[in-house]
Design a protein around this motif. Structure first.
Motif, PDB file in Angstrom:
ATOM      1  N   ALA A  22       0.865  -1.184   0.000  1.00 37.52           N
ATOM      2  CA  ALA A  22       0.000   0.000   0.000  1.00 37.52           C
ATOM      3  C   ALA A  22       0.898   1.229   0.000  1.00 37.52           C
ATOM      4  O   ALA A  22       1.487   1.572   1.027  1.00 37.52           O
ATOM      5  CB  ALA A  22      -0.934  -0.015   1.207  1.00 37.52           C
ATOM      6  N   SER A  23       1.025   1.861  -1.149  1.00 32.99           N
ATOM      7  CA  SER A  23       1.941   2.991  -1.294  1.00 32.99           C
ATOM      8  C   SER A  23       1.284   4.066  -2.154  1.00 32.99           C
ATOM      9  O   SER A  23       0.452   3.776  -3.016  1.00 32.99           O
ATOM     10  CB  SER A  23       3.260   2.520  -1.931  1.00 32.99           C
ATOM     11  N   VAL A  24       1.669   5.322  -1.910  1.00 32.78           N
ATOM     12  CA  VAL A  24       1.181   6.458  -2.689  1.00 32.78           C
ATOM     13  C   VAL A  24       2.383   7.143  -3.325  1.00 32.78           C
ATOM     14  O   VAL A  24       3.397   7.391  -2.670  1.00 32.78           O
ATOM     15  CB  VAL A  24       0.393   7.445  -1.808  1.00 32.78           C
ATOM     16  N   LEU A  32      -0.785  14.650  -5.516  1.00 29.81           N
ATOM     17  CA  LEU A  32      -1.764  13.574  -5.660  1.00 29.81           C
ATOM     18  C   LEU A  32      -1.264  12.596  -6.730  1.00 29.81           C
ATOM     19  O   LEU A  32      -1.851  12.465  -7.801  1.00 29.81           O
ATOM     20  CB  LEU A  32      -3.138  14.146  -6.027  1.00 29.81           C
ATOM     21  N   GLY A  33      -0.167  11.939  -6.431  1.00 29.50           N
ATOM     22  CA  GLY A  33       0.426  11.042  -7.414  1.00 29.50           C
ATOM     23  C   GLY A  33      -0.344   9.757  -7.632  1.00 29.50           C
ATOM     24  O   GLY A  33      -0.172   9.084  -8.631  1.00 29.50           O
ATOM     25  N   GLY A  34      -1.205   9.384  -6.693  1.00 27.27           N
ATOM     26  CA  GLY A  34      -1.994   8.175  -6.841  1.00 27.27           C
ATOM     27  C   GLY A  34      -1.300   6.953  -6.267  1.00 27.27           C
ATOM     28  O   GLY A  34      -0.109   6.970  -5.930  1.00 27.27           O
ATOM     29  N   PRO A  35      -2.036   5.847  -6.147  1.00 27.37           N
ATOM     30  CA  PRO A  35      -1.459   4.622  -5.570  1.00 27.37           C
ATOM     31  C   PRO A  35      -0.448   3.992  -6.514  1.00 27.37           C
ATOM     32  O   PRO A  35      -0.650   3.960  -7.729  1.00 27.37           O
ATOM     33  CB  PRO A  35      -2.684   3.727  -5.382  1.00 27.37           C
ATOM     34  N   SER A  77       6.328   2.339  -6.265  1.00 22.97           N
ATOM     35  CA  SER A  77       6.702   2.599  -7.664  1.00 22.97           C
ATOM     36  C   SER A  77       6.300   1.443  -8.570  1.00 22.97           C
ATOM     37  O   SER A  77       6.990   1.128  -9.542  1.00 22.97           O
ATOM     38  CB  SER A  77       8.210   2.867  -7.781  1.00 22.97           C
ATOM     39  N   ASN A  78       5.161   0.796  -8.217  1.00 17.05           N
ATOM     40  CA  ASN A  78       4.591  -0.286  -9.038  1.00 17.05           C
ATOM     41  C   ASN A  78       5.569  -1.436  -9.259  1.00 17.05           C
ATOM     42  O   ASN A  78       5.604  -2.043 -10.334  1.00 17.05           O
ATOM     43  CB  ASN A  78       4.124   0.264 -10.391  1.00 17.05           C
ATOM     44  N   ARG A  79       6.363  -1.756  -8.242  1.00 15.58           N
ATOM     45  CA  ARG A  79       7.307  -2.863  -8.350  1.00 15.58           C
ATOM     46  C   ARG A  79       6.714  -4.108  -7.683  1.00 15.58           C
ATOM     47  O   ARG A  79       6.442  -4.097  -6.480  1.00 15.58           O
ATOM     48  CB  ARG A  79       8.640  -2.494  -7.701  1.00 15.58           C
ATOM     49  N   ASP A  80       6.505  -5.137  -8.480  1.00 16.56           N
ATOM     50  CA  ASP A  80       5.962  -6.392  -7.960  1.00 16.56           C
ATOM     51  C   ASP A  80       7.053  -7.198  -7.264  1.00 16.56           C
ATOM     52  O   ASP A  80       8.230  -7.126  -7.630  1.00 16.56           O
ATOM     53  CB  ASP A  80       5.366  -7.231  -9.085  1.00 16.56           C
ATOM     54  N   GLY A  81       6.646  -7.976  -6.280  1.00 15.28           N
ATOM     55  CA  GLY A  81       7.580  -8.851  -5.596  1.00 15.28           C
ATOM     56  C   GLY A  81       7.979 -10.024  -6.466  1.00 15.28           C
ATOM     57  O   GLY A  81       7.255 -10.441  -7.383  1.00 15.28           O
ATOM     58  N   ALA A  82       9.134 -10.597  -6.179  1.00 18.37           N
ATOM     59  CA  ALA A  82       9.621 -11.745  -6.955  1.00 18.37           C
ATOM     60  C   ALA A  82       8.867 -13.012  -6.559  1.00 18.37           C
ATOM     61  O   ALA A  82       8.500 -13.201  -5.389  1.00 18.37           O
ATOM     62  CB  ALA A  82      11.120 -11.929  -6.728  1.00 18.37           C
ATOM     63  N   ASN A  83       8.632 -13.875  -7.539  1.00 15.38           N
ATOM     64  CA  ASN A  83       8.003 -15.164  -7.268  1.00 15.38           C
ATOM     65  C   ASN A  83       8.981 -16.087  -6.555  1.00 15.38           C
ATOM     66  O   ASN A  83      10.190 -16.055  -6.809  1.00 15.38           O
ATOM     67  CB  ASN A  83       7.546 -15.828  -8.570  1.00 15.38           C
ATOM     68  N   ARG A 133     -13.112   3.154  -9.557  1.00 13.79           N
ATOM     69  CA  ARG A 133     -13.817   4.434  -9.565  1.00 13.79           C
ATOM     70  C   ARG A 133     -14.263   4.825  -8.170  1.00 13.79           C
ATOM     71  O   ARG A 133     -14.246   6.003  -7.804  1.00 13.79           O
ATOM     72  CB  ARG A 133     -15.028   4.338 -10.497  1.00 13.79           C
ATOM     73  N   ALA A 134     -14.656   3.823  -7.368  1.00 11.97           N
ATOM     74  CA  ALA A 134     -15.096   4.126  -6.012  1.00 11.97           C
ATOM     75  C   ALA A 134     -13.920   4.330  -5.065  1.00 11.97           C
ATOM     76  O   ALA A 134     -13.996   5.139  -4.136  1.00 11.97           O
ATOM     77  CB  ALA A 134     -15.994   3.000  -5.493  1.00 11.97           C
ATOM     78  N   ARG A 135     -12.839   3.593  -5.295  1.00 13.38           N
ATOM     79  CA  ARG A 135     -11.639   3.700  -4.444  1.00 13.38           C
ATOM     80  C   ARG A 135     -10.475   4.110  -5.337  1.00 13.38           C
ATOM     81  O   ARG A 135      -9.781   3.264  -5.883  1.00 13.38           O
ATOM     82  CB  ARG A 135     -11.345   2.370  -3.749  1.00 13.38           C
ATOM     83  N   LYS A 136     -10.281   5.402  -5.464  1.00 12.65           N
ATOM     84  CA  LYS A 136      -9.227   5.886  -6.349  1.00 12.65           C
ATOM     85  C   LYS A 136      -7.849   5.792  -5.714  1.00 12.65           C
ATOM     86  O   LYS A 136      -6.851   5.721  -6.434  1.00 12.65           O
ATOM     87  CB  LYS A 136      -9.525   7.324  -6.752  1.00 12.65           C
ATOM     88  N   ALA A 137      -7.802   5.807  -4.397  1.00 12.11           N
ATOM     89  CA  ALA A 137      -6.509   5.710  -3.700  1.00 12.11           C
ATOM     90  C   ALA A 137      -6.658   4.795  -2.487  1.00 12.11           C
ATOM     91  O   ALA A 137      -6.741   5.272  -1.349  1.00 12.11           O
ATOM     92  CB  ALA A 137      -6.016   7.090  -3.280  1.00 12.11           C
ATOM     93  N   PRO A 138      -6.745   3.483  -2.709  1.00 13.88           N
ATOM     94  CA  PRO A 138      -6.930   2.561  -1.575  1.00 13.88           C
ATOM     95  C   PRO A 138      -5.788   2.691  -0.566  1.00 13.88           C
ATOM     96  O   PRO A 138      -4.615   2.786  -0.946  1.00 13.88           O
ATOM     97  CB  PRO A 138      -6.930   1.183  -2.232  1.00 13.88           C
ATOM     98  N   GLY A 139      -6.160   2.692   0.679  1.00  9.37           N
ATOM     99  CA  GLY A 139      -5.159   2.754   1.743  1.00  9.37           C
ATOM    100  C   GLY A 139      -4.851   1.396   2.322  1.00  9.37           C
ATOM    101  O   GLY A 139      -4.479   1.282   3.494  1.00  9.37           O
ATOM    102  N   PHE A 140      -4.994   0.349   1.520  1.00  8.38           N
ATOM    103  CA  PHE A 140      -4.736  -1.008   1.990  1.00  8.38           C
ATOM    104  C   PHE A 140      -4.263  -1.855   0.816  1.00  8.38           C
ATOM    105  O   PHE A 140      -4.366  -1.458  -0.349  1.00  8.38           O
ATOM    106  CB  PHE A 140      -5.997  -1.625   2.610  1.00  8.38           C
TER     107      PHE A 140
END
Length: 491
Positions: A22-24, A32-35, A77-83, A133-140
């Motif tokens: 959960a990062s902004v 307002l950079g977004g999640p 920064s949209n970095r996925d974890g390694a498998n 649309r309902a949750r533009k910036a989820p905090g979780f």
């Protein structure tokens, strides 16, 4: 000294999926950079694979636990974890995989055959993937799932074309040694052979394998001798050859009674192979009778006497001497012919294709039943709701609200109402039990509040607090009224 182990219990644990992040996004002049939280990596699987260089389950005997690597957590920064890396365990050809209840899960035959023993957990989604649309910036973010854990039983069944059966010291190991290049331990006392010996035999253009199975005596199918442990090594054999000791001096024994005794054990043993293998029971396999030790004069005479009786049963009979190698050539060609005939009649089944079964239109994917232990309680079962619960951070109100929306869209709320659930009813999903609040609006668009919060849960908490306060006032009022009535009665 290497040991032959053909049955082990293996505890496998797949890797856990990594948690989502959960990062902004934070950057100068972009408040307002977004999640931008990435997803967690998938946990590694535990895979069993046949390797031609492995011939025993000895490694699993000393290391009965295997665990695959976990997936790593997602990052900003949209970095996925390694498998997590899959754990591949090498097993010998002919390994059968059973669950703890004895049900066969896989029959691994052929180099490269694979079976996924435990599936790795899914990685949790980051808040970037949860944005809507309902949750533009989820905090979780969602938590990663635990990997699958299983207790498996591995049994090794020799992959041989010809299985040699006979009483101890009948000459089975000696016959394997002269037919092939195998060098088994040979001695003149019973139960010299404690493990099956496998040899490769070439006869003309046909190449086949032959194995001797030790410890077969009357009562072997019930656990006497070593037979119960090694009878399963005959299940894959195309031809069964009775090796008869015609020079035995034991009272009460003769070639015919020896063969009849072992035939009774083979008929009593029930094959554990799947019916799809097409091998049938041991009593259905072609038979050959090998009268051994013909180099002894009395044994040669006895072999000549009993040959007509075995031939009357329709079984080929060969009189040989493993010591002088007399009679081996016709025996070898006859075995090769029987093996070729069996292979032609029982071709190898093609690899199974995956079967795709579409989900029925009316399948909701879950069920609601009454809780037998809690009066008025309910249990929700289903892969999706149980997985959603495992992925939820219950210390985050926004994550709990997201879970409520998912359950409502799936139809869980509606089904609970149909089942007669009332406000405050105890509902269990997976390992989580909570009080059901039907007045909480779920499955609808909500006005977002602060990150990690949900106004609906705050409202429910306020309502619950007001209800508790009201109940307390009513209880105090009733108590004071009872005291007044007591005073009146006293006067």
């Amino acid at each position: 000294m290497p040991r032959f182990i053909d049955r082990v219990v293996l505890h496998v644990s797949a890797g856990k999926g990594g948690n989502g992040c959960a990062s902004v996004h934070r950057e100068k002049f972009k408040p307002l950079g977004g999640p931008d939280g990435g997803n967690g990596g998938r946990g590694g699987d535990v895979i069993l694979e046949v390797d031609e260089g492995v011939h025993t389950l000895l490694d699993f005997h000393f290391h009965p636990r295997a665990k695959a690597a976990n997936g790593t957590q997602g990052m900003g920064s949209n970095r996925d974890g390694a498998n997590g890396e899959d754990l591949v365990l090498r097993v010998p050809d002919g390994t059968v995989v059973l669950d703890s209840g004895g049900r066969m899960l896989a029959d691994l035959v052929g180099v490269g055959a694979r079976f996924r023993a435990a599936a790795g957990g899914r990685g949790g989604l980051g808040n970037a993937a949860l944005a809507s649309r309902a949750r533009k910036a989820p905090g979780f973010a969602l938590l990663g799932e635990e990997g699958e854990e299983r207790d498996l039983v591995l049994e090794l069944k020799s992959v041989a074309d010809v299985g040699l059966v006979g009483f101890p010291s009948a000459g089975k190991s000696s016959l394997v040694s002269v037919l092939s290049a195998a060098k088994p331990k040979i001695a003149d006392y019973p139960f010299t052979t404690l493990v099956p010996n496998l040899g490769v035999v070439s006869s003309g253009e046909t190449t086949f394998t032959v194995a001797d199975v030790p410890g077969l005596i009357p009562g072997a199918s019930e656990g006497r001798g070593l037979g119960l442990d090694f009878l399963r090594h005959l299940e894959r054999c195309a031809v069964l050859a009775h090796v008869v000791d015609c020079a035995t001096l034991e009272p009460g024994r003769d070639p015919v009674s020896d063969v009849d005794a072992l035939e009774a054990e083979l008929a009593a043993y029930k094959s554990a192979l799947d019916a799809d293998a097409g091998l049938g029971e041991l009593s259905d396999r072609p038979r050959v009778v090998i009268l051994n030790k013909a180099d002894v004069p009395d044994a040669a005479e006895l072999a000549e006497m009993v040959t007509p009786e075995f031939a009357a049963r329709g079984w080929p009979v060969f009189t040989i001497s493993a010591v002088t190698r007399a009679g081996l050539r016709p025996l070898t060609f006859a075995l090769a012919e029987l093996v070729e005939r069996y292979r032609a009649e029982h071709p190898k089944a093609p690899p199974r294709r995956p079967v795709i079964r579409p989900i029925a239109v009316d399948d909701t994917g879950f069920s609601v039943i009454a809780d037998p232990q809690i009066p008025g309680g309910f249990i929700v079962r289903g892969s999706r709701p149980e997985r959603w619960v495992r992925q939820t951070q219950f210390d985050n109100d926004e994550a709990v609200g997201y879970l409520a929306d998912r359950l409502a869209r799936l139809g869980v709320e509606e089904e609970l109402m149909k089942q007669g659930a009332e406000a405050g009813a105890t509902v269990t999903i997976g390992d989580v039990t909570f009080d059901w609040e039907p007045q909480t609006p779920a499955g609808v668009d909500v006005v977002p509040t602060g990150r990690g919060t949900d106004a609906r849960l705050d409202q429910v908490q306020r309502v619950s607090a007001a209800q508790r306060k009201h109940a307390s006032r009513v209880r105090r009022g009733l108590e004071s009224s009872a005291e007044s009535d007591a005073d009146v009665d006293g006067r």
